[in-house]
Design an enzyme around this catalytic site. Structure first.
Site, PDB file in Angstrom:
ATOM      1  N   SER A 253       0.918  -1.534   8.436  1.00 17.32           N
ATOM      2  CA  SER A 253       0.650  -0.625   7.335  1.00 17.32           C
ATOM      3  C   SER A 253       1.593  -0.850   6.147  1.00 17.32           C
ATOM      4  O   SER A 253       1.599  -1.908   5.536  1.00 17.32           O
ATOM      5  CB  SER A 253       0.722   0.813   7.847  1.00 17.32           C
ATOM      6  OG  SER A 253       0.332   1.741   6.895  1.00 17.32           O
TER       7      SER A 253
ATOM      8  N   ASP B  22      -1.710   0.584   0.212  1.00 11.55           N
ATOM      9  CA  ASP B  22      -0.638   0.043   1.032  1.00 11.55           C
ATOM     10  C   ASP B  22      -1.143  -1.201   1.754  1.00 11.55           C
ATOM     11  O   ASP B  22      -2.268  -1.662   1.513  1.00 11.55           O
ATOM     12  CB  ASP B  22      -0.085   1.088   1.994  1.00 11.55           C
ATOM     13  CG  ASP B  22      -1.104   1.549   3.033  1.00 11.55           C
ATOM     14  OD1 ASP B  22      -2.301   1.323   2.821  1.00 11.55           O
ATOM     15  OD2 ASP B  22      -0.697   2.134   4.053  1.00 11.55           O
TER      16      ASP B  22
ATOM     17  N   ASP C 130      -2.341  -2.102   4.623  1.00  9.97           N
ATOM     18  CA  ASP C 130      -3.605  -2.166   5.361  1.00  9.97           C
ATOM     19  C   ASP C 130      -4.692  -1.343   4.693  1.00  9.97           C
ATOM     20  O   ASP C 130      -5.773  -1.163   5.250  1.00  9.97           O
ATOM     21  CB  ASP C 130      -3.408  -1.724   6.812  1.00  9.97           C
ATOM     22  CG  ASP C 130      -3.201  -0.218   6.965  1.00  9.97           C
ATOM     23  OD1 ASP C 130      -2.770   0.431   5.985  1.00  9.97           O
ATOM     24  OD2 ASP C 130      -3.451   0.311   8.060  1.00  9.97           O
TER      25      ASP C 130
END
Length: 447
Positions: free
Chosen positions: A102, A241, A243
């Site tokens: 992430s 971000d 992902d």
């Protein structure tokens, strides 16, 4: 065996336990064994990864484990987390496996597994995998295999089409948008989609090199996006971000529009269309008191949960609510997806702009953020606050002085020996004083 799965899957430094090749292969083997037993047949999985340099060998290790146990596995290549969740459901895979950490730095990586419904796998399956990691003992790594990415271009296009189809009347023809993809999984997807919808797109941080994901860019670092929005005289900026699970925004004046402001925008849009079920929005204890006040002015109820999208989702499903999320920009629309989708969040915000024929700053009006202070206090132990009379008495005193125009939140850090004192209220100097007083009491009692 220590618990390896947190609230967002298994995460750590790539190359170190549990994200070393042998352990990852064991995860693939264990997952396949579980599904083979429960389905009575060989399972089929799909994987996707963000742009970290470790993603390719982690993905190969998972595929090795799956194939060694008789399962099959395809790769969607570089794909967002919500994209993998969609493909799992759309093409009836038995599970979707995402390789991503992430918003973390590139040295980290992670593995999370989704069922076809889009929900993360149960804690029961996670505990079984953890047990298997200690019991499965292949003699070294299985022979190398070629990861099957033959359908990745098709999957990319199908997800792009799906996102567009959810907003059939949306036109961005008159908008200039700066999009920061964080050198992450959406570096091609987000700009292409916005251009397809007619926007003039200025794409930044869209050149991943395996190491620059989230590096001074994306939803955690908004300064460069703000400067570019102002320099380009753009209508807004979108920050994703690594992902693309979350999105934050910069309005045309250079102001940050965070997840709380997005919830305000979405609540009004859905309520105006009679689609805000139970007139309820779900957020966490960290959402600003100003959001609660603004929603109350529209007879909309705010339900708060513990911090974490997992808890937001649970409450959304329990109350049959249609929108919830976190200040960080992780917004969930359960009727569309059970996974936070930053690109979808951006499309909803753009639809609100288009439908109201107003700027981003205009559609956030009515939501005024209350002043806030957060103090971290080092503690030697994490005793329940209500069991320490000095702290509970001081907290009650602060709450009485704040009254209905303020809010106190006391909690411990989940990873450090820290007590967090968060106060919101109408006057910054008052809440600063209250927070310091309470922090001193905690320090004396537990520090």
């Amino acid at each position: 065996m220590n618990e390896l799965f947190g609230t967002d899957g298994m995460r750590g430094h790539a190359g170190e336990f549990p994200l070393d090749e042998l352990t990852i292969e064991k995860v693939g083997r264990s997952l396949t064994r579980h599904y083979s037993e429960s389905l009575g047949r060989a399972p089929k999985f799909i994987t996707g990864r963000d742009t970290r340099e470790s993603g390719t060998w982690i993905e190969e290790a998972i595929h090795r484990g799956v194939i060694a146990e008789g399962g099959s596995c395809e790769s969607a290549g570089v794909m967002t987390t919500p994209g993998v969740a969609f493909l799992t459901r759309e093409f009836e895979f038995d599970a979707g496996i995402v390789i991503s950490a992430s918003h973390n730095p590139y040295l980290d990586n992670g593995i999370k597994v989704f069922s076809p419904s889009g929900k993360k796998i149960s804690s029961e399956i996670e505990r079984r995998i953890e047990g298997d990691i200690g019991n499965i003992n292949p003699e070294g790594l299985t022979a190398e295999i070629l990861v099957d990415e033959s359908h990745s271009a098709f999957y990319f296009q199908r997800y792009l089409d799906y996102l567009e189809s959810g907003f059939p009347t949306l036109s961005l023809a008159d908008l200039r948008i700066v999009v920061d993809s964080a050198n992450g999984a959406a570096f091609q997807l987000a700009p292409q989609l916005l251009k397809r919808l007619g926007a003039e797109v200025v794409s930044i941080y869209d050149e991943p090199d395996g190491k620059n994901i989230n590096e001074n860019c994306g939803s955690l670092h908004l300064d460069q996006l703000r400067e570019r929005v102002l320099a380009e005289r753009a209508d807004l900026g979108i920050a994703l971000d690594g992902d693309a699970g979350r999105a934050l925004f910069i309005d045309e004046k250079g102001n940050i529009v965070d997840g709380d402001a997005v919830l305000w925008i979405m609540a009004r849009l859905l309520s105006d269309h009679g689609k805000l079920h139970n007139q309820t929005v779900v957020a966490t204890v960290m959402s600003n008191l100003g959001l609660e006040v603004a929603l109350n002015s529209r007879n909309i109820k705010l339900v708060r949960t513990a911090v974490g999208d997992k808890y937001v989702l649970e409450e959304l499903l329990r109350t049959n609510s249609v929108v919830g999320g976190e200040q960080s920009g992780h917004i969930i629309f359960p009727q569309k997806s059970l996974v936070g989708d930053g690109i979808m969040t951006a499309l909803f915000v753009l639809e609100a702009i288009w439908e109201n024929a107003k700027s981003l700053s205009e559609i956030t009006s009515g939501f005024t953020r209350f002043p806030q202070i957060l103090i971290n206090v080092k503690v030697r132990e994490k005793r329940p606050f209500d069991e320490v009379s000095e702290i509970s008495d001081a907290a009650r005193s602060v709450e009485q002085r704040l009254g209905a125009s303020g809010r106190l939140l006391l909690r411990y850090s989940g990873t450090e020996n820290l007590a967090r004192v968060m106060i919101e209220g109408e006057n910054q100097s008052d809440i600063d004083l209250h927070a310091r007083e309470l922090a001193d009491v905690i320090r004396a009692a537990l520090g």
